[in-house]
Design an enzyme around this catalytic site. Structure first.
Site, PDB file in Angstrom:
ATOM      1  N   LYS A  32     -49.125  -7.126 -36.350  1.00 34.77           N
ATOM      2  CA  LYS A  32     -48.291  -7.657 -37.439  1.00 34.77           C
ATOM      3  C   LYS A  32     -48.923  -8.905 -38.053  1.00 34.77           C
ATOM      4  CE  LYS A  32     -45.035  -8.048 -34.376  1.00 34.77           C
ATOM      5  NZ  LYS A  32     -45.631  -7.315 -33.266  1.00 34.77           N
ATOM      6  N   GLN A  58     -42.151  -9.102 -32.140  1.00 40.22           N
ATOM      7  CA  GLN A  58     -41.919  -8.032 -31.152  1.00 40.22           C
ATOM      8  C   GLN A  58     -42.017  -6.657 -31.824  1.00 40.22           C
ATOM      9  OE1 GLN A  58     -39.408 -10.957 -30.829  1.00 40.22           O
ATOM     10  NE2 GLN A  58     -41.225 -11.628 -29.756  1.00 40.22           N
ATOM     11  N   ASP A  73     -47.180  -6.227 -30.489  1.00 43.60           N
ATOM     12  CA  ASP A  73     -48.641  -6.364 -30.544  1.00 43.60           C
ATOM     13  C   ASP A  73     -49.322  -5.274 -31.366  1.00 43.60           C
ATOM     14  OD1 ASP A  73     -48.276  -8.527 -28.865  1.00 43.60           O
ATOM     15  OD2 ASP A  73     -48.557  -7.334 -27.054  1.00 43.60           O
ATOM     16  N   GLY A 102     -46.948 -13.433 -30.062  1.00 39.92           N
ATOM     17  CA  GLY A 102     -48.319 -13.946 -30.172  1.00 39.92           C
ATOM     18  C   GLY A 102     -48.996 -13.135 -31.260  1.00 39.92           C
ATOM     19  N   HIS A 103     -49.185 -13.737 -32.416  1.00 40.86           N
ATOM     20  CA  HIS A 103     -49.718 -13.019 -33.577  1.00 40.86           C
ATOM     21  C   HIS A 103     -51.138 -13.495 -33.860  1.00 40.86           C
ATOM     22  CE1 HIS A 103     -45.376 -12.105 -35.129  1.00 40.86           C
ATOM     23  NE2 HIS A 103     -45.627 -11.618 -33.928  1.00 40.86           N
TER      24      HIS A 103
HETATM   25  P1  GDP Z   1     -49.063  -8.808 -33.218  1.00 38.17           P
HETATM   26  O1  GDP Z   1     -48.311  -9.490 -32.139  1.00 38.17           O
HETATM   27  O2  GDP Z   1     -48.381  -7.584 -33.725  1.00 38.17           O
HETATM   28  O3  GDP Z   1     -49.445  -9.734 -34.342  1.00 38.17           O
HETATM   29  O4  GDP Z   1     -50.439  -8.299 -32.562  1.00 38.17           O
HETATM   30  P2  GDP Z   1     -51.375  -9.123 -31.530  1.00 38.17           P
HETATM   31  O5  GDP Z   1     -52.085 -10.176 -32.260  1.00 38.17           O
HETATM   32  O6  GDP Z   1     -50.592  -9.516 -30.332  1.00 38.17           O
HETATM   33  O7  GDP Z   1     -52.345  -7.966 -31.047  1.00 38.17           O
HETATM   34  C1  GDP Z   1     -53.127  -7.262 -31.957  1.00 38.17           C
HETATM   35  C2  GDP Z   1     -54.569  -7.368 -31.527  1.00 38.17           C
HETATM   36  O8  GDP Z   1     -55.316  -6.401 -32.253  1.00 38.17           O
HETATM   37  C3  GDP Z   1     -55.225  -8.699 -31.846  1.00 38.17           C
HETATM   38  O9  GDP Z   1     -56.163  -8.993 -30.837  1.00 38.17           O
HETATM   39  C4  GDP Z   1     -55.927  -8.447 -33.168  1.00 38.17           C
HETATM   40  O10 GDP Z   1     -57.045  -9.296 -33.392  1.00 38.17           O
HETATM   41  C5  GDP Z   1     -56.360  -7.031 -32.961  1.00 38.17           C
HETATM   42  N1  GDP Z   1     -56.494  -6.221 -34.170  1.00 38.17           N
HETATM   43  C6  GDP Z   1     -55.652  -6.133 -35.235  1.00 38.17           C
HETATM   44  N2  GDP Z   1     -56.040  -5.164 -36.086  1.00 38.17           N
HETATM   45  C7  GDP Z   1     -57.160  -4.623 -35.539  1.00 38.17           C
HETATM   46  C8  GDP Z   1     -58.019  -3.545 -35.928  1.00 38.17           C
HETATM   47  O11 GDP Z   1     -57.835  -2.886 -36.947  1.00 38.17           O
HETATM   48  N3  GDP Z   1     -59.068  -3.266 -35.099  1.00 38.17           N
HETATM   49  C9  GDP Z   1     -59.308  -3.962 -33.962  1.00 38.17           C
HETATM   50  N4  GDP Z   1     -60.343  -3.614 -33.208  1.00 38.17           N
HETATM   51  N5  GDP Z   1     -58.517  -4.966 -33.568  1.00 38.17           N
HETATM   52  C10 GDP Z   1     -57.462  -5.281 -34.350  1.00 38.17           C
HETATM   53  P1  IMO Z   2     -45.333  -9.851 -30.598  1.00 36.12           P
HETATM   54  O1  IMO Z   2     -44.540 -10.504 -31.714  1.00 36.12           O
HETATM   55  C1  IMO Z   2     -45.323  -7.613 -26.871  1.00 36.12           C
HETATM   56  C2  IMO Z   2     -41.875  -8.178 -24.223  1.00 36.12           C
HETATM   57  C3  IMO Z   2     -42.212  -8.824 -22.889  1.00 36.12           C
HETATM   58  C4  IMO Z   2     -41.171  -8.152 -22.017  1.00 36.12           C
HETATM   59  C5  IMO Z   2     -39.946  -8.080 -22.932  1.00 36.12           C
HETATM   60  C6  IMO Z   2     -38.945  -9.218 -22.747  1.00 36.12           C
HETATM   61  O2  IMO Z   2     -46.586 -10.557 -30.270  1.00 36.12           O
HETATM   62  O3  IMO Z   2     -45.488  -8.386 -30.836  1.00 36.12           O
HETATM   63  P2  IMO Z   2     -39.021 -11.769 -23.484  1.00 36.12           P
HETATM   64  O4  IMO Z   2     -39.971 -12.877 -23.137  1.00 36.12           O
HETATM   65  O5  IMO Z   2     -38.916 -11.473 -24.937  1.00 36.12           O
HETATM   66  O6  IMO Z   2     -37.665 -11.961 -22.856  1.00 36.12           O
HETATM   67  O7  IMO Z   2     -39.646 -10.450 -22.765  1.00 36.12           O
HETATM   68  O8  IMO Z   2     -40.459  -8.118 -24.263  1.00 36.12           O
HETATM   69  N1  IMO Z   2     -42.317  -8.943 -25.410  1.00 36.12           N
HETATM   70  C7  IMO Z   2     -43.407  -8.627 -26.129  1.00 36.12           C
HETATM   71  N2  IMO Z   2     -44.359  -7.678 -25.940  1.00 36.12           N
HETATM   72  N3  IMO Z   2     -45.376  -8.414 -27.954  1.00 36.12           N
HETATM   73  C8  IMO Z   2     -44.431  -9.351 -28.177  1.00 36.12           C
HETATM   74  O9  IMO Z   2     -44.385 -10.075 -29.319  1.00 36.12           O
HETATM   75  C9  IMO Z   2     -43.406  -9.514 -27.227  1.00 36.12           C
HETATM   76  N4  IMO Z   2     -42.350 -10.344 -27.101  1.00 36.12           N
HETATM   77  C10 IMO Z   2     -41.690  -9.980 -26.003  1.00 36.12           C
HETATM   78  O10 IMO Z   2     -43.516  -8.529 -22.485  1.00 36.12           O
HETATM   79  O11 IMO Z   2     -41.561  -6.838 -21.714  1.00 36.12           O
HETATM   80 MG    MG Z   3     -48.579 -10.090 -30.157  1.00 39.50          MG
END
Ligand code: GDP
Ligand code: IMO
Ligand code: MG
Length: 427
Positions: A16, A223, A13, A40-41
Protein backbone atom coordinates in the site's frame (compact mmCIF):
# COMPACT_ATOMS: atom_id res chain seq x y z
CA UNK A 1 -11.84 14.68 -8.09
CA UNK A 2 -13.22 13.23 -4.84
CA UNK A 3 -11.62 10.67 -2.53
CA UNK A 4 -9.79 7.60 -3.79
CA UNK A 5 -9.12 4.80 -1.32
CA UNK A 6 -6.08 2.52 -1.44
CA UNK A 7 -7.00 -0.56 0.58
CA UNK A 8 -5.06 -3.66 1.62
CA UNK A 9 -6.96 -6.62 0.16
CA UNK A 10 -5.23 -9.54 1.92
CA UNK A 11 -3.53 -9.86 5.33
CA UNK A 12 -1.53 -6.62 5.12
CA UNK A 13 1.84 -5.73 3.61
CA UNK A 14 0.47 -5.82 0.07
CA UNK A 15 2.50 -2.75 -0.89
CA UNK A 16 0.00 0.00 0.00
CA UNK A 17 2.81 2.40 0.95
CA UNK A 18 4.50 2.20 -2.42
CA UNK A 19 1.19 2.49 -4.31
CA UNK A 20 0.23 5.58 -2.29
CA UNK A 21 3.68 7.14 -2.81
CA UNK A 22 3.16 6.63 -6.54
CA UNK A 23 -0.43 7.93 -6.76
CA UNK A 24 0.29 10.85 -4.43
CA UNK A 25 1.99 12.63 -7.31
CA UNK A 26 -1.39 14.12 -8.21
CA UNK A 27 -2.91 14.27 -4.74
CA UNK A 28 -3.83 17.38 -2.83
CA UNK A 29 -4.14 15.41 0.39
CA UNK A 30 -3.10 11.98 1.68
CA UNK A 31 -4.75 10.67 4.82
CA UNK A 32 -4.43 7.71 7.19
CA UNK A 33 -7.74 6.69 8.73
CA UNK A 34 -7.21 3.49 10.75
CA UNK A 35 -4.73 1.36 12.67
CA UNK A 36 -1.66 2.76 14.33
CA UNK A 37 2.02 1.95 14.30
CA UNK A 38 1.21 -1.72 13.81
CA UNK A 39 1.39 -0.62 10.16
CA UNK A 40 4.73 -0.54 8.35
CA UNK A 41 4.55 1.02 4.90
CA UNK A 42 7.74 0.80 2.87
CA UNK A 43 8.48 3.58 0.43
CA UNK A 44 11.59 3.77 -1.73
CA UNK A 45 12.16 7.00 -3.66
CA UNK A 46 14.78 9.68 -4.28
CA UNK A 47 14.82 10.55 -0.54
CA UNK A 48 15.84 7.02 0.46
CA UNK A 49 14.10 3.95 1.88
CA UNK A 50 11.49 4.49 4.59
CA UNK A 51 9.24 2.34 6.74
CA UNK A 52 6.39 4.61 7.68
CA UNK A 53 4.27 3.61 10.65
CA UNK A 54 2.07 6.67 11.15
CA UNK A 55 2.92 9.42 8.69
CA UNK A 56 1.02 9.04 5.39
CA UNK A 57 3.12 7.97 2.41
CA UNK A 58 2.18 11.21 0.63
CA UNK A 59 4.71 13.10 2.76
CA UNK A 60 7.31 12.88 -0.04
CA UNK A 61 5.14 14.90 -2.42
CA UNK A 62 5.62 18.60 -1.69
CA UNK A 63 2.11 19.59 -2.79
CA UNK A 64 0.34 17.00 -0.61
CA UNK A 65 -1.10 17.85 2.79
CA UNK A 66 -0.86 14.77 5.01
CA UNK A 67 -3.34 13.93 7.71
CA UNK A 68 -3.43 11.39 10.51
CA UNK A 69 -7.18 11.11 11.02
CA UNK A 70 -9.33 10.52 14.07
CA UNK A 71 -9.49 6.77 13.37
CA UNK A 72 -5.77 6.27 13.96
CA UNK A 73 -4.24 5.55 17.38
CA UNK A 74 -0.96 7.38 17.94
CA UNK A 75 2.10 6.45 19.94
CA UNK A 76 3.75 9.87 20.27
CA UNK A 77 7.25 8.41 20.74
CA UNK A 78 6.95 6.59 17.39
CA UNK A 79 5.42 9.63 15.72
CA UNK A 80 8.27 11.95 16.68
CA UNK A 81 10.93 9.37 15.82
CA UNK A 82 9.38 9.11 12.38
CA UNK A 83 9.07 12.87 11.91
CA UNK A 84 12.74 13.31 12.89
CA UNK A 85 13.88 10.60 10.49
CA UNK A 86 11.98 12.27 7.66
CA UNK A 87 13.37 15.70 8.52
CA UNK A 88 16.92 14.30 8.62
CA UNK A 89 16.38 13.02 5.08
CA UNK A 90 15.32 16.49 3.95
CA UNK A 91 11.57 15.78 3.82
CA UNK A 92 9.33 18.72 4.77
CA UNK A 93 6.93 17.67 7.54
CA UNK A 94 5.18 21.00 7.97
CA UNK A 95 2.32 19.75 5.80
CA UNK A 96 1.40 17.13 8.40
CA UNK A 97 -1.73 17.50 10.57
CA UNK A 98 -3.10 15.28 13.29
CA UNK A 99 -6.72 14.98 14.35
CA UNK A 100 -7.51 16.26 17.83
CA UNK A 101 -9.86 13.28 18.12
CA UNK A 102 -7.19 10.62 17.47
CA UNK A 103 -6.63 8.39 20.48
CA UNK A 104 -3.21 7.98 22.08
CA UNK A 105 -1.34 4.80 22.76
CA UNK A 106 -0.33 5.06 26.41
CA UNK A 107 2.48 3.11 28.17
CA UNK A 108 -0.06 0.75 29.78
CA UNK A 109 -1.43 -0.17 26.35
CA UNK A 110 1.98 -1.39 25.23
CA UNK A 111 2.49 -3.30 28.48
CA UNK A 112 -0.96 -4.89 28.29
CA UNK A 113 -0.53 -5.90 24.64
CA UNK A 114 2.55 -7.94 25.63
CA UNK A 115 1.05 -9.32 28.87
CA UNK A 116 -2.19 -10.39 27.18
CA UNK A 117 -0.33 -12.06 24.35
CA UNK A 118 2.02 -13.89 26.74
CA UNK A 119 -0.91 -15.09 28.83
CA UNK A 120 -2.62 -16.62 25.77
CA UNK A 121 0.27 -19.04 25.13
CA UNK A 122 -0.34 -21.07 21.97
CA UNK A 123 -3.59 -19.14 21.37
CA UNK A 124 -1.79 -15.80 21.04
CA UNK A 125 -2.84 -13.61 18.09
CA UNK A 126 0.74 -12.73 17.23
CA UNK A 127 0.06 -9.00 17.54
CA UNK A 128 2.73 -6.43 16.81
CA UNK A 129 2.77 -5.68 20.58
CA UNK A 130 2.66 -1.97 19.90
CA UNK A 131 -0.34 -1.36 22.17
CA UNK A 132 -2.68 -0.80 19.24
CA UNK A 133 -5.36 -3.35 20.28
CA UNK A 134 -5.56 -2.17 23.92
CA UNK A 135 -5.77 1.47 22.76
CA UNK A 136 -8.79 0.67 20.56
CA UNK A 137 -10.31 -1.33 23.43
CA UNK A 138 -10.10 1.79 25.61
CA UNK A 139 -11.56 3.95 22.86
CA UNK A 140 -14.68 1.79 22.78
CA UNK A 141 -14.69 1.30 26.57
CA UNK A 142 -14.70 5.12 26.86
CA UNK A 143 -11.42 5.10 28.75
CA UNK A 144 -9.28 6.57 25.97
CA UNK A 145 -7.14 9.69 25.98
CA UNK A 146 -7.06 11.76 22.79
CA UNK A 147 -4.42 14.03 21.32
CA UNK A 148 -6.64 17.05 21.96
CA UNK A 149 -6.75 16.17 25.68
CA UNK A 150 -3.02 16.91 25.99
CA UNK A 151 -3.60 20.58 25.29
CA UNK A 152 -5.18 21.18 28.73
CA UNK A 153 -2.61 19.82 31.19
CA UNK A 154 -4.76 19.91 34.33
CA UNK A 155 -7.81 18.33 32.71
CA UNK A 156 -5.48 15.72 31.21
CA UNK A 157 -3.98 14.98 34.66
CA UNK A 158 -7.42 14.36 36.12
CA UNK A 159 -8.46 12.15 33.23
CA UNK A 160 -5.20 10.19 33.37
CA UNK A 161 -5.54 9.71 37.15
CA UNK A 162 -9.03 8.25 36.62
CA UNK A 163 -7.94 5.89 33.85
CA UNK A 164 -4.62 4.90 35.39
CA UNK A 165 -6.26 3.82 38.63
CA UNK A 166 -8.15 1.21 36.64
CA UNK A 167 -5.14 0.17 34.56
CA UNK A 168 -2.92 -0.15 37.62
CA UNK A 169 -5.51 -2.39 39.26
CA UNK A 170 -5.24 -4.74 36.26
CA UNK A 171 -1.44 -4.57 36.15
CA UNK A 172 -1.01 -5.30 39.87
CA UNK A 173 -3.95 -7.62 40.63
CA UNK A 174 -4.11 -9.68 37.45
CA UNK A 175 -0.55 -9.59 36.17
CA UNK A 176 1.25 -9.04 39.50
CA UNK A 177 3.52 -6.31 38.22
CA UNK A 178 4.39 -2.85 39.57
CA UNK A 179 1.90 -0.01 39.03
CA UNK A 180 2.79 2.80 36.63
CA UNK A 181 3.51 6.31 37.90
CA UNK A 182 0.90 8.99 37.22
CA UNK A 183 3.51 11.74 37.54
CA UNK A 184 5.90 10.19 35.04
CA UNK A 185 3.26 9.50 32.39
CA UNK A 186 1.69 12.92 32.91
CA UNK A 187 5.04 14.67 32.50
CA UNK A 188 6.13 12.77 29.43
CA UNK A 189 2.76 13.08 27.68
CA UNK A 190 2.52 16.83 28.50
CA UNK A 191 5.90 17.13 26.81
CA UNK A 192 4.56 15.23 23.78
CA UNK A 193 1.49 17.46 23.85
CA UNK A 194 3.64 20.60 23.55
CA UNK A 195 5.49 19.11 20.60
CA UNK A 196 2.29 17.87 19.00
CA UNK A 197 0.34 21.12 19.42
CA UNK A 198 1.42 22.70 16.10
CA UNK A 199 0.19 19.60 14.23
CA UNK A 200 -3.17 19.20 15.99
CA UNK A 201 -6.24 20.29 14.04
CA UNK A 202 -9.91 19.49 13.57
CA UNK A 203 -8.90 17.53 10.51
CA UNK A 204 -12.44 16.59 9.43
CA UNK A 205 -12.83 20.22 8.30
CA UNK A 206 -9.56 20.18 6.36
CA UNK A 207 -10.61 17.03 4.49
CA UNK A 208 -14.08 18.41 3.82
CA UNK A 209 -12.68 21.68 2.45
CA UNK A 210 -10.48 19.74 0.02
CA UNK A 211 -13.35 17.52 -1.13
CA UNK A 212 -15.72 20.44 -1.53
CA UNK A 213 -13.46 22.06 -4.10
CA UNK A 214 -12.95 18.70 -5.85
CA UNK A 215 -9.33 18.17 -4.89
CA UNK A 216 -7.90 14.65 -5.03
CA UNK A 217 -7.79 13.14 -1.55
CA UNK A 218 -6.03 9.78 -1.25
CA UNK A 219 -7.17 7.55 1.58
CA UNK A 220 -4.25 5.38 2.68
CA UNK A 221 -5.47 2.12 4.14
CA UNK A 222 -3.50 0.27 6.80
CA UNK A 223 -3.49 -3.49 7.48
CA UNK A 224 -5.53 -5.69 5.16
CA UNK A 225 -9.18 -6.57 4.71
CA UNK A 226 -8.69 -10.12 6.02
CA UNK A 227 -7.56 -8.57 9.32
CA UNK A 228 -10.85 -6.66 9.65
CA UNK A 229 -12.51 -7.35 13.03
CA UNK A 230 -15.83 -8.22 11.30
CA UNK A 231 -14.90 -9.76 7.96
CA UNK A 232 -11.39 -11.00 8.70
CA UNK A 233 -10.25 -14.26 10.22
CA UNK A 234 -11.62 -13.48 13.68
CA UNK A 235 -10.17 -13.64 16.35
CA UNK A 236 -6.86 -13.46 14.44
CA UNK A 237 -7.50 -9.91 13.31
CA UNK A 238 -6.52 -6.37 14.14
CA UNK A 239 -8.70 -3.97 16.11
CA UNK A 240 -9.84 -1.26 13.68
CA UNK A 241 -11.44 -1.61 10.27
CA UNK A 242 -9.01 -1.56 7.33
CA UNK A 243 -11.95 -1.61 4.88
CA UNK A 244 -12.90 1.27 2.58
CA UNK A 245 -15.91 1.88 4.83
CA UNK A 246 -13.51 2.42 7.73
CA UNK A 247 -12.30 5.57 6.00
CA UNK A 248 -15.67 7.27 6.52
CA UNK A 249 -15.57 6.73 10.27
CA UNK A 250 -11.84 7.29 10.57
CA UNK A 251 -11.95 10.70 8.91
CA UNK A 252 -15.48 12.02 9.07
CA UNK A 253 -16.27 11.80 5.35
CA UNK A 254 -19.38 10.34 3.74
CA UNK A 255 -19.54 7.08 1.72
CA UNK A 256 -20.69 9.08 -1.33
CA UNK A 257 -17.42 11.01 -1.36
CA UNK A 258 -15.32 7.95 -2.22
CA UNK A 259 -15.23 7.57 -6.00
CA UNK A 260 -12.63 4.84 -6.53
CA UNK A 261 -11.58 2.02 -4.26
CA UNK A 262 -8.32 0.39 -5.23
CA UNK A 263 -7.71 -3.04 -3.75
CA UNK A 264 -4.00 -3.72 -3.36
CA UNK A 265 -3.25 -7.43 -3.79
CA UNK A 266 0.16 -9.04 -3.72
CA UNK A 267 0.61 -11.42 -6.65
CA UNK A 268 0.80 -14.16 -4.00
CA UNK A 269 -0.15 -14.12 -0.31
CA UNK A 270 1.63 -13.36 2.93
CA UNK A 271 0.58 -13.21 6.53
CA UNK A 272 2.36 -12.25 9.76
CA UNK A 273 1.06 -13.61 13.05
CA UNK A 274 -1.30 -16.47 13.83
CA UNK A 275 -4.51 -17.56 12.16
CA UNK A 276 -5.65 -19.64 9.22
CA UNK A 277 -4.09 -19.20 5.78
CA UNK A 278 -5.42 -21.98 3.54
CA UNK A 279 -2.96 -21.47 0.69
CA UNK A 280 0.20 -21.44 2.81
CA UNK A 281 3.06 -22.91 0.74
CA UNK A 282 5.24 -25.84 1.64
CA UNK A 283 8.32 -24.82 3.63
CA UNK A 284 10.80 -25.00 0.73
CA UNK A 285 8.77 -22.87 -1.71
CA UNK A 286 7.93 -20.39 1.06
CA UNK A 287 11.64 -20.16 1.89
CA UNK A 288 12.51 -19.39 -1.75
CA UNK A 289 9.88 -16.64 -1.94
CA UNK A 290 10.70 -15.19 1.49
CA UNK A 291 14.39 -14.89 0.75
CA UNK A 292 13.95 -13.58 -2.79
CA UNK A 293 11.34 -11.06 -1.75
CA UNK A 294 12.73 -10.31 1.72
CA UNK A 295 9.36 -11.14 3.21
CA UNK A 296 10.07 -9.95 6.74
CA UNK A 297 7.69 -7.64 8.64
CA UNK A 298 8.34 -3.91 8.16
CA UNK A 299 7.28 -3.26 11.77
CA UNK A 300 8.47 -6.26 13.79
CA UNK A 301 10.99 -7.94 11.46
CA UNK A 302 9.13 -11.27 11.84
CA UNK A 303 9.33 -13.66 8.89
CA UNK A 304 6.11 -13.48 6.87
CA UNK A 305 4.23 -16.70 6.11
CA UNK A 306 3.98 -17.13 2.33
CA UNK A 307 1.20 -18.68 0.26
CA UNK A 308 -0.31 -18.88 -3.21
CA UNK A 309 -2.78 -16.30 -4.46
CA UNK A 310 -6.12 -17.04 -2.84
CA UNK A 311 -9.09 -15.79 -4.84
CA UNK A 312 -11.58 -17.29 -2.38
CA UNK A 313 -10.69 -14.85 0.40
CA UNK A 314 -9.92 -12.30 -2.36
CA UNK A 315 -13.55 -12.34 -3.53
CA UNK A 316 -14.71 -11.62 0.01
CA UNK A 317 -12.35 -8.67 0.04
CA UNK A 318 -13.81 -7.40 -3.25
CA UNK A 319 -17.32 -7.87 -1.86
CA UNK A 320 -16.89 -6.02 1.43
CA UNK A 321 -14.87 -3.15 -0.06
CA UNK A 322 -16.47 -2.72 -3.48
CA UNK A 323 -13.12 -2.43 -5.27
CA UNK A 324 -13.28 -0.55 -8.55
CA UNK A 325 -9.67 -1.46 -9.43
CA UNK A 326 -7.01 -3.91 -8.42
CA UNK A 327 -3.36 -2.97 -8.00
CA UNK A 328 -1.30 -6.16 -8.28
CA UNK A 329 2.08 -5.83 -6.57
CA UNK A 330 5.32 -7.84 -6.50
CA UNK A 331 4.73 -9.61 -9.82
CA UNK A 332 8.52 -9.77 -10.29
CA UNK A 333 8.83 -12.04 -7.24
CA UNK A 334 7.16 -14.82 -9.25
CA UNK A 335 9.65 -14.48 -12.15
CA UNK A 336 11.66 -17.49 -10.97
CA UNK A 337 8.88 -20.04 -10.60
CA UNK A 338 8.37 -22.77 -13.25
CA UNK A 339 4.68 -22.97 -12.39
CA UNK A 340 2.32 -20.93 -10.22
CA UNK A 341 -0.73 -22.08 -8.32
CA UNK A 342 -3.87 -19.98 -7.91
CA UNK A 343 -6.56 -20.99 -5.47
CA UNK A 344 -9.95 -20.87 -7.20
CA UNK A 345 -12.19 -22.18 -4.38
CA UNK A 346 -12.12 -24.40 -1.29
CA UNK A 347 -13.31 -27.89 -0.59
CA UNK A 348 -14.90 -28.61 2.76
CA UNK A 349 -16.59 -31.87 3.70
CA UNK A 350 -17.16 -32.78 0.06
CA UNK A 351 -18.61 -29.38 -0.88
CA UNK A 352 -16.99 -26.70 -3.04
CA UNK A 353 -17.01 -23.23 -1.50
CA UNK A 354 -16.70 -20.02 -3.54
CA UNK A 355 -16.65 -17.82 -0.42
CA UNK A 356 -14.67 -18.52 2.77
CA UNK A 357 -16.51 -19.62 5.92
CA UNK A 358 -16.69 -16.94 8.64
CA UNK A 359 -15.28 -19.15 11.35
CA UNK A 360 -11.49 -19.39 11.65
CA UNK A 361 -11.39 -22.98 12.78
CA UNK A 362 -13.62 -24.00 9.83
CA UNK A 363 -11.48 -21.96 7.45
CA UNK A 364 -8.46 -23.81 8.81
CA UNK A 365 -10.09 -27.08 7.68
CA UNK A 366 -10.74 -25.90 4.12
CA UNK A 367 -8.70 -27.52 1.40
CA UNK A 368 -7.71 -25.04 -1.32
CA UNK A 369 -8.52 -26.09 -4.89
CA UNK A 370 -5.84 -24.87 -7.29
CA UNK A 371 -5.42 -24.15 -10.93
CA UNK A 372 -1.77 -24.41 -11.91
CA UNK A 373 -0.47 -21.93 -14.48
CA UNK A 374 2.88 -22.05 -16.25
CA UNK A 375 5.44 -19.56 -14.94
CA UNK A 376 7.24 -17.12 -17.25
CA UNK A 377 10.72 -17.63 -15.84
CA UNK A 378 12.13 -14.38 -17.17
CA UNK A 379 12.75 -11.03 -15.51
CA UNK A 380 9.90 -8.49 -15.52
CA UNK A 381 11.45 -5.72 -13.40
CA UNK A 382 12.36 -3.59 -16.43
CA UNK A 383 8.96 -3.88 -18.15
CA UNK A 384 6.72 -0.78 -18.26
CA UNK A 385 3.92 -1.79 -20.68
CA UNK A 386 1.40 -4.56 -20.15
CA UNK A 387 1.82 -5.87 -23.67
CA UNK A 388 5.56 -6.32 -23.08
CA UNK A 389 5.01 -8.76 -20.21
CA UNK A 390 5.63 -12.42 -21.12
CA UNK A 391 2.46 -14.18 -22.31
CA UNK A 392 2.35 -16.38 -19.20
CA UNK A 393 2.51 -13.31 -16.95
CA UNK A 394 -0.36 -11.67 -18.85
CA UNK A 395 -2.36 -14.88 -18.54
CA UNK A 396 -1.69 -14.91 -14.80
CA UNK A 397 -3.02 -11.36 -14.48
CA UNK A 398 -6.10 -12.19 -16.59
CA UNK A 399 -6.78 -15.26 -14.44
CA UNK A 400 -6.70 -13.15 -11.28
CA UNK A 401 -9.07 -10.60 -12.85
CA UNK A 402 -11.45 -13.38 -13.85
CA UNK A 403 -11.40 -15.00 -10.41
CA UNK A 404 -11.84 -11.72 -8.52
CA UNK A 405 -14.29 -10.18 -10.97
CA UNK A 406 -12.34 -6.93 -10.89
CA UNK A 407 -9.97 -5.27 -13.33
CA UNK A 408 -6.21 -5.04 -12.66
CA UNK A 409 -5.29 -1.43 -13.45
CA UNK A 410 -1.80 -1.26 -11.97
CA UNK A 411 0.97 -3.84 -11.75
CA UNK A 412 4.20 -3.33 -9.85
CA UNK A 413 7.37 -5.15 -10.82
CA UNK A 414 9.82 -3.77 -8.26
CA UNK A 415 9.80 -1.72 -5.06
CA UNK A 416 10.91 1.58 -6.58
CA UNK A 417 8.52 4.28 -7.77
CA UNK A 418 8.98 3.77 -11.51
CA UNK A 419 8.96 -0.05 -11.35
CA UNK A 420 5.35 -0.36 -12.40
CA UNK A 421 2.97 -0.88 -15.30
CA UNK A 422 -0.08 1.33 -15.61
CA UNK A 423 -2.65 -0.87 -17.36
CA UNK A 424 -5.50 1.67 -17.18
CA UNK A 425 -5.43 5.15 -15.73
CA UNK A 426 -7.95 5.66 -12.95
CA UNK A 427 -6.98 9.10 -11.61
P1 GDP B 1 2.39 -2.17 3.05
O1 GDP B 1 2.34 -2.36 4.52
O2 GDP B 1 1.16 -2.63 2.35
O3 GDP B 1 2.76 -0.77 2.65
O4 GDP B 1 3.57 -3.12 2.51
P2 GDP B 1 5.02 -3.33 3.20
O5 GDP B 1 5.84 -2.14 2.97
O6 GDP B 1 4.86 -3.81 4.59
O7 GDP B 1 5.54 -4.59 2.38
C1 GDP B 1 5.66 -4.53 0.99
C2 GDP B 1 7.08 -4.89 0.62
O8 GDP B 1 7.12 -5.15 -0.77
C3 GDP B 1 8.09 -3.78 0.85
O9 GDP B 1 9.32 -4.35 1.22
C4 GDP B 1 8.20 -3.11 -0.51
O10 GDP B 1 9.44 -2.45 -0.72
C5 GDP B 1 8.07 -4.30 -1.39
N1 GDP B 1 7.50 -4.06 -2.71
C6 GDP B 1 6.42 -3.30 -3.05
N2 GDP B 1 6.11 -3.44 -4.35
C7 GDP B 1 7.02 -4.31 -4.85
C8 GDP B 1 7.22 -4.89 -6.15
O11 GDP B 1 6.49 -4.64 -7.10
N3 GDP B 1 8.26 -5.77 -6.28
C9 GDP B 1 9.09 -6.08 -5.26
N4 GDP B 1 10.07 -6.95 -5.47
N5 GDP B 1 8.92 -5.56 -4.03
C10 GDP B 1 7.90 -4.69 -3.85
P1 IMO C 1 0.37 -2.90 7.20
O1 IMO C 1 -0.39 -1.58 7.23
C1 IMO C 1 0.57 -7.08 8.37
C2 IMO C 1 -1.40 -8.19 12.13
C3 IMO C 1 -0.45 -8.68 13.21
C4 IMO C 1 -1.36 -9.67 13.91
C5 IMO C 1 -2.72 -8.97 13.87
C6 IMO C 1 -3.07 -8.19 15.14
O2 IMO C 1 1.83 -2.73 7.20
O3 IMO C 1 -0.16 -3.79 6.13
P2 IMO C 1 -2.20 -5.87 16.07
O4 IMO C 1 -0.83 -5.40 16.47
O5 IMO C 1 -2.84 -5.06 15.00
O6 IMO C 1 -3.11 -6.04 17.26
O7 IMO C 1 -1.97 -7.37 15.48
O8 IMO C 1 -2.66 -8.07 12.77
N1 IMO C 1 -1.06 -6.86 11.57
C7 IMO C 1 -0.46 -6.69 10.38
N2 IMO C 1 0.04 -7.59 9.49
N3 IMO C 1 0.61 -5.76 8.09
C8 IMO C 1 0.11 -4.85 8.95
O9 IMO C 1 0.02 -3.53 8.63
C9 IMO C 1 -0.43 -5.29 10.17
N4 IMO C 1 -0.97 -4.69 11.24
C10 IMO C 1 -1.36 -5.65 12.08
O10 IMO C 1 0.69 -9.29 12.66
O11 IMO C 1 -1.46 -10.85 13.16
MG1 MG D 1 3.40 -3.33 6.03
Amino acid sequence: MPAIAVIGAQWGDEGKGRVVDLLAEKAHMVVRFSGGNNAGHTVINQHGEFRLHLVPAGIFRPQATCIIGNGVVIDPAVLFEEIEELQKSGVDTQRLFISDRAHLIMPYHILLDGLEEDSKGSKAIGTTRRGVGPAFVDKIARLGIRTGDLLDKEAFRQRLAFVLERKNAILTKIYGIQPLSLKEIHESYCNYGERMAPYIQQTEFLVREALEVDKLVLLEGAQGSLLDPDFGTYPYVTSSSPLAGGACLGLGITPMQIRHIIGVFKAYTTRVGSGPMPTEMDKETAHVIREKAREYGATTGRPRRCGWFDSTVGRLSVLVNGFTSVALTRMDVLDILPSIKVCTSYRLEGKTLQQPPSNSSTLGKCEPLYEELPGWQSPTGHIRRFRDLPLEARRYVRKIEELLGCQVDLITVGPKRNEMISVRSFL
